[in-house]
Design a protein around this motif. Sequence first.
Motif, PDB file in Angstrom:
ATOM      1  N   VAL A  51     -72.286  86.012  22.664  1.00 60.89           N
ATOM      2  CA  VAL A  51     -70.969  85.808  22.474  1.00 60.89           C
ATOM      3  C   VAL A  51     -70.257  85.444  21.318  1.00 60.89           C
ATOM      4  O   VAL A  51     -69.160  85.865  20.748  1.00 60.89           O
ATOM      5  CB  VAL A  51     -70.409  84.680  23.464  1.00 60.89           C
ATOM      6  N   GLU A  52     -71.070  84.525  20.451  1.00 60.81           N
ATOM      7  CA  GLU A  52     -71.073  84.136  19.049  1.00 60.81           C
ATOM      8  C   GLU A  52     -70.961  85.185  18.018  1.00 60.81           C
ATOM      9  O   GLU A  52     -69.840  85.322  17.445  1.00 60.81           O
ATOM     10  CB  GLU A  52     -71.726  83.119  18.718  1.00 60.81           C
ATOM     11  N   ASP A  54     -70.555  88.684  18.650  1.00 60.14           N
ATOM     12  CA  ASP A  54     -69.724  89.337  18.895  1.00 60.14           C
ATOM     13  C   ASP A  54     -68.068  88.714  18.471  1.00 60.14           C
ATOM     14  O   ASP A  54     -67.376  89.725  18.207  1.00 60.14           O
ATOM     15  CB  ASP A  54     -69.447  89.674  20.537  1.00 60.14           C
ATOM     16  N   SER A  55     -68.071  87.545  19.027  1.00 56.54           N
ATOM     17  CA  SER A  55     -66.592  87.014  18.293  1.00 56.54           C
ATOM     18  C   SER A  55     -66.423  87.079  16.908  1.00 56.54           C
ATOM     19  O   SER A  55     -65.131  86.974  16.529  1.00 56.54           O
ATOM     20  CB  SER A  55     -66.382  85.619  18.985  1.00 56.54           C
ATOM     21  N   ARG A  60     -62.517  87.777  19.059  1.00 55.21           N
ATOM     22  CA  ARG A  60     -62.317  87.583  20.615  1.00 55.21           C
ATOM     23  C   ARG A  60     -63.510  87.042  21.413  1.00 55.21           C
ATOM     24  O   ARG A  60     -64.552  87.368  21.061  1.00 55.21           O
ATOM     25  CB  ARG A  60     -61.836  88.764  21.501  1.00 55.21           C
ATOM     26  N   LYS A  61     -63.314  85.859  22.117  1.00 58.87           N
ATOM     27  CA  LYS A  61     -64.670  85.412  22.754  1.00 58.87           C
ATOM     28  C   LYS A  61     -64.655  85.959  24.111  1.00 58.87           C
ATOM     29  O   LYS A  61     -63.612  85.896  24.907  1.00 58.87           O
ATOM     30  CB  LYS A  61     -64.347  83.911  23.099  1.00 58.87           C
ATOM     31  N   ARG A  62     -65.466  86.953  24.298  1.00 60.42           N
ATOM     32  CA  ARG A  62     -65.674  87.762  25.673  1.00 60.42           C
ATOM     33  C   ARG A  62     -66.650  87.145  26.414  1.00 60.42           C
ATOM     34  O   ARG A  62     -67.831  87.960  26.651  1.00 60.42           O
ATOM     35  CB  ARG A  62     -65.704  89.237  25.310  1.00 60.42           C
TER      36      ARG A  62
END
Length: 180
Positions: A51-52, A54-55, A60-62
């Motif tokens: 998540v980190e 990717d964000s 965005r936090k997905r």
Amino acid sequence: MAQSTEAIFIPHHVDEAFEVSYAEAAPDFGPLARDRIPVRSMAAGDLVALVEIDSRITGRKRVKYFERKLQDALSESDVRVSLVAELDGVAVGFIMARVDLGEFGRVDTTAVLDTIGVHPDYQHRGVGQALISQLLMNLGTLRVENLRTEVDWNDRVLLGYLDRCGFRPSQQLCFDRSLG
């Protein structure tokens, strides 16, 4: 991915100044990328890192998306091929893939590259190369014949990266139809 079958000429007398280049004979990025950057199988504890990373890439936090994708990667597939790259014990990149045994009338073994991410602070350091190299090696061991993915036509950076990795446009077209 097809491997090169070109023969390499090695002379009988080797001059000390003569060096044979094997770069063109390597079927992928070769062992150096995956030797320099440790790559391991993805685990349940990797969610926060996924998540980190990717964000940092998307802004965005997905969390829900990655909870679902990680669950699929760890339990829904018969063969686990998703990977994480680490430097100094910290996850700096990941690749999520799955092996399909056939769909849409095809019976060949195909792997699907679903998601790839490299922390922006570690891009252009060989992390993506190490991930792809290890994935290709693992898939080759499983006798997977094809690796495919889908990319947004406007994502020129990712398109360029995949081109450098040897991906080419498919002979199949994907069609969408809005239902709204």
